[in-house]
Write an enzyme that holds these catalytic residues in place. Structure first.
Site, PDB file in Angstrom:
ATOM      1  N   CYS A   1       1.097  -0.995  -0.185  1.00 52.23           N
ATOM      2  CA  CYS A   1       0.146   0.134   0.217  1.00 52.23           C
ATOM      3  C   CYS A   1       1.360   1.385  -0.160  1.00 52.23           C
ATOM      4  O   CYS A   1       0.269   2.331   0.511  1.00 52.23           O
ATOM      5  CB  CYS A   1      -0.798  -0.415   1.385  1.00 52.23           C
ATOM      6  SG  CYS A   1      -2.019   1.032   0.893  1.00 52.23           S
ATOM      7  N   GLY A   2       1.727   0.761  -0.620  1.00 53.98           N
ATOM      8  CA  GLY A   2       2.142   2.084  -1.314  1.00 53.98           C
ATOM      9  C   GLY A   2       2.213   3.604  -1.739  1.00 53.98           C
ATOM     10  O   GLY A   2       0.696   3.809  -1.460  1.00 53.98           O
ATOM     11  N   THR A   3       2.728   4.021  -3.051  1.00 52.57           N
ATOM     12  CA  THR A   3       1.985   5.259  -4.198  1.00 52.57           C
ATOM     13  C   THR A   3       1.203   4.755  -5.026  1.00 52.57           C
ATOM     14  O   THR A   3       0.050   5.231  -5.051  1.00 52.57           O
ATOM     15  CB  THR A   3       3.738   5.631  -4.598  1.00 52.57           C
ATOM     16  OG1 THR A   3       4.078   6.182  -4.131  1.00 52.57           O
ATOM     17  CG2 THR A   3       2.312   6.726  -5.659  1.00 52.57           C
ATOM     18  N   VAL A   4       1.206   3.204  -5.339  1.00 50.38           N
ATOM     19  CA  VAL A   4       0.216   2.844  -6.079  1.00 50.38           C
ATOM     20  C   VAL A   4      -0.726   1.835  -5.282  1.00 50.38           C
ATOM     21  O   VAL A   4      -2.334   2.320  -5.708  1.00 50.38           O
ATOM     22  CB  VAL A   4       0.754   2.140  -6.830  1.00 50.38           C
ATOM     23  CG1 VAL A   4       0.214   1.391  -7.809  1.00 50.38           C
ATOM     24  CG2 VAL A   4       2.231   2.247  -8.012  1.00 50.38           C
TER      25      VAL A   4
ATOM     26  N   VAL B   1       4.176  -2.139 -17.884  1.00 54.20           N
ATOM     27  CA  VAL B   1       5.049  -1.874 -18.719  1.00 54.20           C
ATOM     28  C   VAL B   1       3.939  -0.604 -18.927  1.00 54.20           C
ATOM     29  O   VAL B   1       2.959  -1.220 -19.211  1.00 54.20           O
ATOM     30  CB  VAL B   1       5.297  -3.082 -19.557  1.00 54.20           C
ATOM     31  CG1 VAL B   1       5.924  -2.331 -21.085  1.00 54.20           C
ATOM     32  CG2 VAL B   1       6.228  -3.548 -20.036  1.00 54.20           C
TER      33      VAL B   1
ATOM     34  N   LYS C   1      11.265  -4.353 -18.770  1.00 64.65           N
ATOM     35  CA  LYS C   1       9.929  -4.210 -19.479  1.00 64.65           C
ATOM     36  C   LYS C   1      10.484  -4.850 -21.020  1.00 64.65           C
ATOM     37  O   LYS C   1       9.117  -4.927 -21.720  1.00 64.65           O
ATOM     38  CB  LYS C   1       9.478  -3.376 -19.632  1.00 64.65           C
ATOM     39  CG  LYS C   1       8.944  -2.353 -18.338  1.00 64.65           C
ATOM     40  CD  LYS C   1       9.106  -0.875 -18.393  1.00 64.65           C
ATOM     41  CE  LYS C   1       8.856   0.140 -16.894  1.00 64.65           C
ATOM     42  NZ  LYS C   1       9.034   1.174 -16.556  1.00 64.65           N
TER      43      LYS C   1
ATOM     44  N   ILE D   1      -0.946   3.229 -20.129  1.00 63.95           N
ATOM     45  CA  ILE D   1      -0.749   3.159 -21.462  1.00 63.95           C
ATOM     46  C   ILE D   1      -1.272   1.560 -21.638  1.00 63.95           C
ATOM     47  O   ILE D   1      -0.373   0.705 -21.371  1.00 63.95           O
ATOM     48  CB  ILE D   1       0.505   3.510 -22.318  1.00 63.95           C
ATOM     49  CG1 ILE D   1       1.226   4.455 -22.345  1.00 63.95           C
ATOM     50  CG2 ILE D   1       0.847   3.291 -23.697  1.00 63.95           C
ATOM     51  CD1 ILE D   1       2.553   4.750 -22.727  1.00 63.95           C
TER      52      ILE D   1
END
Length: 442
Positions: free
Chosen positions: A13-16, A131, A204, A135
């Site tokens: 549960c960090g930034t993302v 990746v 990626k 997008i």
């Protein structure tokens, strides 16, 4: 709408992760309508619960217990790294939970093991967010272009390095100053190694090559170079031949020849590309990827390649797809590795080169240097000389741009040149990629 909720466990549960929680709560109604049932968060595994008091009883430090709970249908992983993520996701898949992950490093190393575990349990493994952030790229490769033959995937897949190179191009700043600015603005981590040394982009590239060519490609198969050694002089030299420098991930299919079977290659390195190419105008922390296919032609995908909200958007897209499969039955696309094409080493991959040399300014030097290129089978496209005895005390700068040649041939040439008495220094060697577009200056 099906009344049975699709129950989700979140790892990290960090930034993302924080953005995922926010979107699950704020868009609960819309997500339920799209999935066909409520999408309910039932647990969040973190290392430091005291940092997330707002999550209350959802919190746990026992991630293993969470991913195997009977009331969990889908596990979403955003902790990153190889372990404990690998073990946790394998446990989840074995227990019949579908998995959504943004973990490019794990997929680049252990993607095959995860895919096999998902197949064995008949569940989904989705990873669009691994990746290029928000997008939509992996799903088109895996599904929209499934009826076509992809020949190349190439682009900018790391926002940190693109920001640094863009800053160097726009201001003339050196690498160190541009990195400092990227760090100050939050585009670079305190330890930027994964980005600036190319490892993030290489992971990626492995994922892209695996999907595009139906062949298992791991991070170890990807040649990787970063941008630490790109100088302001290199940026100026690129401008001088109508190019800009970008850190590229390039995945290509090589056709079969009389001497070798069809193969693929995957590589990451800084390269000069024509200023007229659409990728040359991708600045700041944005990502862009070109896909070339035999029937579809050239396709370009562009947008926010990182950040909490963009990455969470991709995760939620996968989560809705997985939830829909849970509600209505069915599965997403499985791993496709039927082609099993060999992966070429970098030495066998042909590329053009821009070689900058400091040489003695006297008669016969150019002929000597040209002779070494010829001896190693590297054809010269253009030569430019600057400086001379009047201003450099007997030294001159020689720039050689080659036609396409195998990396091994160019490396051997440079090694010999560096040992010649008339070559005072090999200042830089940069690749030149036209990416299938006209406009590279000779």
């Amino acid at each position: 709408m099906n009344g049975n909720a699709v129950r989700v466990a979140l790892l990290g549960c960090g930034t993302v992760g924080t953005e995922i929680v926010r979107l699950l709560r704020e868009q609960a109604g819309d997500l339920a309508a799209r999935a066909g049932a409520p999408v309910e968060l039932v647990g969040v595994a973190v290392r430091r619960p005291h940092k997330h008091p707002e999550l209350g009883d959802l919190l746990t430090t026992d991630a293993t217990a969470l991913v195997t709970r009977d009331d969990v249908d889908v596990v979403v992983e955003v902790i990153g790294g190889i372990e404990p993520a690998r073990s946790l996701l394998l446990e989840a898949l074995k227990a019949g939970k579908s998995v959504v992950t943004a973990n490019k490093a794990l997929l680049a190393e252990e993607g095959a093991a995860l895919a096999e575990a998902a197949d064995a349990s008949g569940v989904d493994l989705f990873y669009e967010a691994s990746v290029a952030g928000a997008i939509p790229l992996l799903r088109p490769l895996r599904e929209s272009l499934a009826g076509d033959r992809i020949t190349r995937v190439a682009g900018i897949v790391n926002g940190t390095t693109n920001f640094i190179l863009s800053a160097m191009t726009e201001s003339g700043a050196g690498y160190a100053d541009a990195l400092e600015e990227a760090t100050r603005l939050g585009y670079a981590e305190a330890d930027p190694s994964a980005d600036v040394d190319g490892y993030d982009a290489a992971s990626k590239a492995a994922i892209l090559a695996t999907l595009a060519f139906h062949t298992r490609v791991t991070a170890a198969d990807v040649h990787c170079e970063g941008i630490r050694h790109v100088t302001a002089s290199d940026i100026a030299a690129a401008r001088g031949i109508g190019c800009v420098i970008k850190l590229l991930a390039i995945c290509e299919r090589s056709p079969a020849t009389a001497d070798s079977p069809e193969a693929v290659s995957a590589r990451v390195y800084p390269a000069m590309i024509p200023a007229a190419h659409p990728l040359a105008t991708v600045d700041g922390a944005f990502n862009a990827v070109f896909v070339e296919a035999e029937a579809a032609g050239q396709l370009m995908f562009y947008g926010q390649g990182a950040g909490g909200a963009p990455t969470a958007s991709a995760v939620l897209g996968d989560l809705v797809a997985v939830a829909r499969n849970r509600v209505h039955g069915g599965r997403g696309a499985r791993e496709s590795a039927y082609a099993s094409l060999p992966v070429l080493p970098l030495g066998a991959v042909p590329t053009r080169y821009h070689v900058s040399l400091e040489v003695a300014d006297r008669a016969g030097v150019l002929a000597t240097i040209a002779g070494e290129f010829s001896t190693h089978g590297v054809s010269i496209a253009a030569v430019r000389q600057t400086g001379g005895a009047a201003d450099d005390g007997g030294a001159a700068r020689l720039v050689v741009v080659t036609h396409a040649a195998p990396e091994a041939a160019l490396a051997a040439t440079v090694q010999v040149l560096a040992g010649l008495d008339v070559v005072l220094a090999v200042d830089s060697v940069l690749r030149v990629e036209d990416l299938g577009r006209k406009g590279v200056a000779p």
